[in-house]
Design a protein around this motif. Structure first.
Motif, PDB file in Angstrom:
ATOM      1  N   PHE A  81       0.822  -1.209   0.000  1.00 12.51           N
ATOM      2  CA  PHE A  81       0.000   0.000   0.000  1.00 12.51           C
ATOM      3  C   PHE A  81       0.863   1.269   0.000  1.00 12.51           C
ATOM      4  O   PHE A  81       0.496   2.272  -0.622  1.00 12.51           O
ATOM      5  CB  PHE A  81      -0.950  -0.008   1.194  1.00 12.51           C
ATOM      6  N   ILE A  82       2.001   1.225   0.680  1.00  7.73           N
ATOM      7  CA  ILE A  82       2.902   2.380   0.659  1.00  7.73           C
ATOM      8  C   ILE A  82       3.431   2.601  -0.754  1.00  7.73           C
ATOM      9  O   ILE A  82       3.419   3.727  -1.277  1.00  7.73           O
ATOM     10  CB  ILE A  82       4.064   2.192   1.646  1.00  7.73           C
ATOM     11  N   GLU A  83       3.895   1.526  -1.393  1.00  5.84           N
ATOM     12  CA  GLU A  83       4.421   1.637  -2.750  1.00  5.84           C
ATOM     13  C   GLU A  83       3.322   2.080  -3.722  1.00  5.84           C
ATOM     14  O   GLU A  83       3.570   2.893  -4.623  1.00  5.84           O
ATOM     15  CB  GLU A  83       5.005   0.298  -3.187  1.00  5.84           C
ATOM     16  N   LYS A  84       2.120   1.578  -3.542  1.00  8.46           N
ATOM     17  CA  LYS A  84       1.009   1.950  -4.421  1.00  8.46           C
ATOM     18  C   LYS A  84       0.708   3.440  -4.293  1.00  8.46           C
ATOM     19  O   LYS A  84       0.455   4.133  -5.287  1.00  8.46           O
ATOM     20  CB  LYS A  84      -0.230   1.131  -4.051  1.00  8.46           C
ATOM     21  N   ALA A  85       0.728   3.942  -3.056  1.00  5.94           N
ATOM     22  CA  ALA A  85       0.451   5.364  -2.845  1.00  5.94           C
ATOM     23  C   ALA A  85       1.574   6.230  -3.412  1.00  5.94           C
ATOM     24  O   ALA A  85       1.320   7.267  -4.036  1.00  5.94           O
ATOM     25  CB  ALA A  85       0.267   5.638  -1.359  1.00  5.94           C
ATOM     26  N   LEU A  86       2.809   5.810  -3.208  1.00  3.18           N
ATOM     27  CA  LEU A  86       3.938   6.565  -3.750  1.00  3.18           C
ATOM     28  C   LEU A  86       3.904   6.593  -5.272  1.00  3.18           C
ATOM     29  O   LEU A  86       4.393   7.546  -5.894  1.00  3.18           O
ATOM     30  CB  LEU A  86       5.257   5.965  -3.271  1.00  3.18           C
ATOM     31  N   SER A  87       3.315   5.569  -5.878  1.00  3.23           N
ATOM     32  CA  SER A  87       3.289   5.501  -7.339  1.00  3.23           C
ATOM     33  C   SER A  87       2.412   6.592  -7.949  1.00  3.23           C
ATOM     34  O   SER A  87       2.551   6.913  -9.132  1.00  3.23           O
ATOM     35  CB  SER A  87       2.804   4.123  -7.802  1.00  3.23           C
ATOM     36  N   ILE A  88       1.507   7.165  -7.169  1.00  7.91           N
ATOM     37  CA  ILE A  88       0.676   8.245  -7.704  1.00  7.91           C
ATOM     38  C   ILE A  88       1.537   9.448  -8.064  1.00  7.91           C
ATOM     39  O   ILE A  88       1.343  10.089  -9.102  1.00  7.91           O
ATOM     40  CB  ILE A  88      -0.433   8.622  -6.701  1.00  7.91           C
ATOM     41  N   ASP A  89       2.510   9.767  -7.206  1.00  7.47           N
ATOM     42  CA  ASP A  89       3.464  10.822  -7.552  1.00  7.47           C
ATOM     43  C   ASP A  89       4.248  10.441  -8.795  1.00  7.47           C
ATOM     44  O   ASP A  89       4.561  11.290  -9.640  1.00  7.47           O
ATOM     45  CB  ASP A  89       4.427  11.058  -6.380  1.00  7.47           C
ATOM     46  N   ASN A  90       4.591   9.159  -8.906  1.00 10.89           N
ATOM     47  CA  ASN A  90       5.331   8.681 -10.071  1.00 10.89           C
ATOM     48  C   ASN A  90       4.514   8.875 -11.345  1.00 10.89           C
ATOM     49  O   ASN A  90       5.053   9.248 -12.393  1.00 10.89           O
ATOM     50  CB  ASN A  90       5.668   7.195  -9.873  1.00 10.89           C
ATOM     51  N   VAL A  91       3.219   8.639 -11.262  1.00  9.28           N
ATOM     52  CA  VAL A  91       2.338   8.809 -12.421  1.00  9.28           C
ATOM     53  C   VAL A  91       2.354  10.257 -12.897  1.00  9.28           C
ATOM     54  O   VAL A  91       2.374  10.533 -14.104  1.00  9.28           O
ATOM     55  CB  VAL A  91       0.899   8.373 -12.075  1.00  9.28           C
ATOM     56  N   PHE A  92       2.350  11.200 -11.942  1.00  9.79           N
ATOM     57  CA  PHE A  92       2.375  12.614 -12.310  1.00  9.79           C
ATOM     58  C   PHE A  92       3.630  12.933 -13.123  1.00  9.79           C
ATOM     59  O   PHE A  92       3.558  13.598 -14.163  1.00  9.79           O
ATOM     60  CB  PHE A  92       2.343  13.473 -11.048  1.00  9.79           C
ATOM     61  N   VAL A  93       4.773  12.434 -12.689  1.00  8.73           N
ATOM     62  CA  VAL A  93       6.025  12.694 -13.401  1.00  8.73           C
ATOM     63  C   VAL A  93       6.018  12.000 -14.765  1.00  8.73           C
ATOM     64  O   VAL A  93       6.436  12.587 -15.775  1.00  8.73           O
ATOM     65  CB  VAL A  93       7.232  12.222 -12.560  1.00  8.73           C
ATOM     66  N   ILE A  94       5.542  10.754 -14.818  1.00  6.14           N
ATOM     67  CA  ILE A  94       5.496  10.027 -16.088  1.00  6.14           C
ATOM     68  C   ILE A  94       4.613  10.752 -17.102  1.00  6.14           C
ATOM     69  O   ILE A  94       4.957  10.859 -18.288  1.00  6.14           O
ATOM     70  CB  ILE A  94       4.998   8.583 -15.863  1.00  6.14           C
ATOM     71  N   SER A  95       3.467  11.248 -16.644  1.00  4.17           N
ATOM     72  CA  SER A  95       2.570  11.965 -17.563  1.00  4.17           C
ATOM     73  C   SER A  95       3.236  13.231 -18.096  1.00  4.17           C
ATOM     74  O   SER A  95       3.045  13.594 -19.269  1.00  4.17           O
ATOM     75  CB  SER A  95       1.250  12.309 -16.867  1.00  4.17           C
ATOM     76  N   MET A  96       4.036  13.898 -17.265  1.00  3.93           N
ATOM     77  CA  MET A  96       4.773  15.080 -17.723  1.00  3.93           C
ATOM     78  C   MET A  96       5.826  14.692 -18.761  1.00  3.93           C
ATOM     79  O   MET A  96       6.049  15.411 -19.742  1.00  3.93           O
ATOM     80  CB  MET A  96       5.453  15.777 -16.538  1.00  3.93           C
ATOM     81  N   ILE A  97       6.488  13.549 -18.544  1.00  2.00           N
ATOM     82  CA  ILE A  97       7.506  13.087 -19.490  1.00  2.00           C
ATOM     83  C   ILE A  97       6.879  12.786 -20.846  1.00  2.00           C
ATOM     84  O   ILE A  97       7.392  13.217 -21.890  1.00  2.00           O
ATOM     85  CB  ILE A  97       8.230  11.839 -18.931  1.00  2.00           C
ATOM     86  N   PHE A  98       5.767  12.065 -20.836  1.00  2.00           N
ATOM     87  CA  PHE A  98       5.083  11.768 -22.102  1.00  2.00           C
ATOM     88  C   PHE A  98       4.603  13.052 -22.782  1.00  2.00           C
ATOM     89  O   PHE A  98       4.654  13.172 -24.004  1.00  2.00           O
ATOM     90  CB  PHE A  98       3.894  10.839 -21.855  1.00  2.00           C
ATOM     91  N   GLY A  99       4.117  13.993 -21.987  1.00  2.00           N
ATOM     92  CA  GLY A  99       3.680  15.254 -22.558  1.00  2.00           C
ATOM     93  C   GLY A  99       4.837  16.036 -23.165  1.00  2.00           C
ATOM     94  O   GLY A  99       4.701  16.632 -24.242  1.00  2.00           O
ATOM     95  N   PHE A 100       5.990  16.035 -22.499  1.00  2.00           N
ATOM     96  CA  PHE A 100       7.163  16.760 -23.005  1.00  2.00           C
ATOM     97  C   PHE A 100       7.607  16.208 -24.350  1.00  2.00           C
ATOM     98  O   PHE A 100       7.953  16.973 -25.268  1.00  2.00           O
ATOM     99  CB  PHE A 100       8.312  16.659 -21.998  1.00  2.00           C
ATOM    100  N   PHE A 101       7.594  14.872 -24.494  1.00  3.97           N
ATOM    101  CA  PHE A 101       8.028  14.256 -25.747  1.00  3.97           C
ATOM    102  C   PHE A 101       6.876  14.056 -26.735  1.00  3.97           C
ATOM    103  O   PHE A 101       7.084  13.495 -27.818  1.00  3.97           O
ATOM    104  CB  PHE A 101       8.691  12.901 -25.461  1.00  3.97           C
ATOM    105  N   ALA A 102       5.675  14.509 -26.357  1.00  6.78           N
ATOM    106  CA  ALA A 102       4.492  14.424 -27.231  1.00  6.78           C
ATOM    107  C   ALA A 102       4.225  12.990 -27.688  1.00  6.78           C
ATOM    108  O   ALA A 102       3.948  12.727 -28.857  1.00  6.78           O
ATOM    109  CB  ALA A 102       4.660  15.342 -28.446  1.00  6.78           C
ATOM    110  N   ILE A 103       4.277  12.049 -26.740  1.00 12.71           N
ATOM    111  CA  ILE A 103       4.022  10.650 -27.052  1.00 12.71           C
ATOM    112  C   ILE A 103       2.511  10.413 -27.078  1.00 12.71           C
ATOM    113  O   ILE A 103       1.815  10.733 -26.112  1.00 12.71           O
ATOM    114  CB  ILE A 103       4.675   9.717 -26.013  1.00 12.71           C
ATOM    115  N   GLN A 104       2.006   9.850 -28.153  1.00 15.31           N
ATOM    116  CA  GLN A 104       0.574   9.573 -28.255  1.00 15.31           C
ATOM    117  C   GLN A 104       0.169   8.507 -27.235  1.00 15.31           C
ATOM    118  O   GLN A 104       0.927   7.570 -26.959  1.00 15.31           O
ATOM    119  CB  GLN A 104       0.231   9.078 -29.660  1.00 15.31           C
TER     120      GLN A 104
END
Length: 328
Positions: A81-104
């Protein structure tokens, strides 16, 4: 068949083989059935698939309870559950990375899948190193505790800031030492294109750069999550399986969370308190409880209460906010 019962990092080898079989089956199911063809995943499908992965993780925890006892199972659930909760922050960063590189969106899942496979190996190396340190020097746990408390307090009082992806050192290094295409090439990480002389040469695509940055970002997040789980238990099997089970479901949950990650803004304060609590209980157990193990059930209850409180408060404070559409 004696090797199946041989001890490996404190756990019989057949436990590890059983877990490896689960990971391989889930990966094969993902590649061969769910995402044989590249396509965009909708929020509803993402949530259904997430429920499936969470169910598998819960059943695996029940198996640990049956095979190893209640205490290891509770430690597994706490770490999960700790790792799952921490992954939400990870999702935010991943979405920014995909947005920066304009990945469909329909190609994002492929990068996530290969990123997860790399994480399985990298987390294994980090956990093996942490286990060796803890086994040879208990005082390392005090370093973990201090680091978690420091990180939690810092999260409580520092303002949010977006990572500067464009100035990432890995991107600059790859751009200087490799040929990188300026355009996208669907799901390909590498393609052959003509150089100035007309000769065909291999070149990396923006999707490959996104994959590299995602894996580097996970290493940063692992600096928090690995000490956190070692602060719960030093059983390497529990540490590794709880981490990987949470990560396996991350790519399924990504498309739902990426569209509404802004609604979990206040969860970071709950995570900060979880890190402070996990770090603090090491010191409490050693100096206030005479070295006795902190009650696992209490640890799980406090962790769940903080995470659930952060989720509920975030959703209530952001009620009425619109769902963010992923870039095409």
């Amino acid at each position: 068949m004696e090797f199946l019962f041989a001890d490996w990092l404190g756990t019989p080898a057949w436990f590890w083989l059983a877990f490896a079989a689960v990971v391989l089956l889930l990966t094969a199911f993902d590649l061969g059935v769910l995402h044989k063809d590249d396509r965009e995943m909708g929020i509803a499908e993402s949530l259904r698939l997430s429920v499936f992965y969470i169910t598998i993780a819960m059943v695996f925890g029940a198996w640990i309870w049956w095979a190893k006892g209640s205490a290891p199972a509770i430690d597994y659930y706490t770490g999960y559950f700790i790792e799952k909760a921490l992954s939400i922050d990870n999702v935010f960063v991943i979405s920014m990375i995909f947005g920066f590189f304009a990945i469909q969106p329909k190609y994002q899942y492929r990068a996530l899948l290969w990123g997860i496979l790399a994480v399985i190996v990298l987390r294994g190396l980090m956990i093996a190193g942490g286990a060796a340190l803890v086994a040879n020097a208990h005082w390392v746990m005090y370093i973990f505790a201090a680091f978690l408390i420091f990180t939690g307090v810092k999260m409580l009082f520092t303002s949010d800031h977006d990572p500067d992806i464009g100035n990432n050192a890995a991107i600059r290094w790859i751009s200087r030492h490799m040929r990188v295409t300026k355009v996208h090439h669907a799901e390909h990480f590498f393609v052959r294109e003509a150089d100035a002389t007309g000769r065909l040469v291999w070149a990396a695509t923006p999707l490959f750069l996104a994959l590299v940055v995602i894996n580097l970002a996970d290493l940063v997040f692992a600096v928090d999550s690995v000490p956190a789980i070692f602060s719960i238990t030093t059983d390497t099997f529990i540490v590794y399986t709880s981490n990987i089970m949470a990560i396996l479901g991350l790519r399924a949950l990504y498309f739902a969370l990426a569209a509404m990650v802004h609604r979990f803004h206040y969860l970071k304060y709950a995570l900060a308190l979880v890190l402070v609590f996990i770090g603090g209980k090491i010191l409490i157990a050693d100096f206030a409880m005479g070295g006795a193990k902190f009650p696992p059930l209490l640890s799980l209850a406090v962790t769940l209460a903080l995470i659930a409180g952060g989720v509920v408060w975030s959703l209530w404070k952001t009620r009425g906010d619109e769902v963010v559409e992923l870039p095409e």
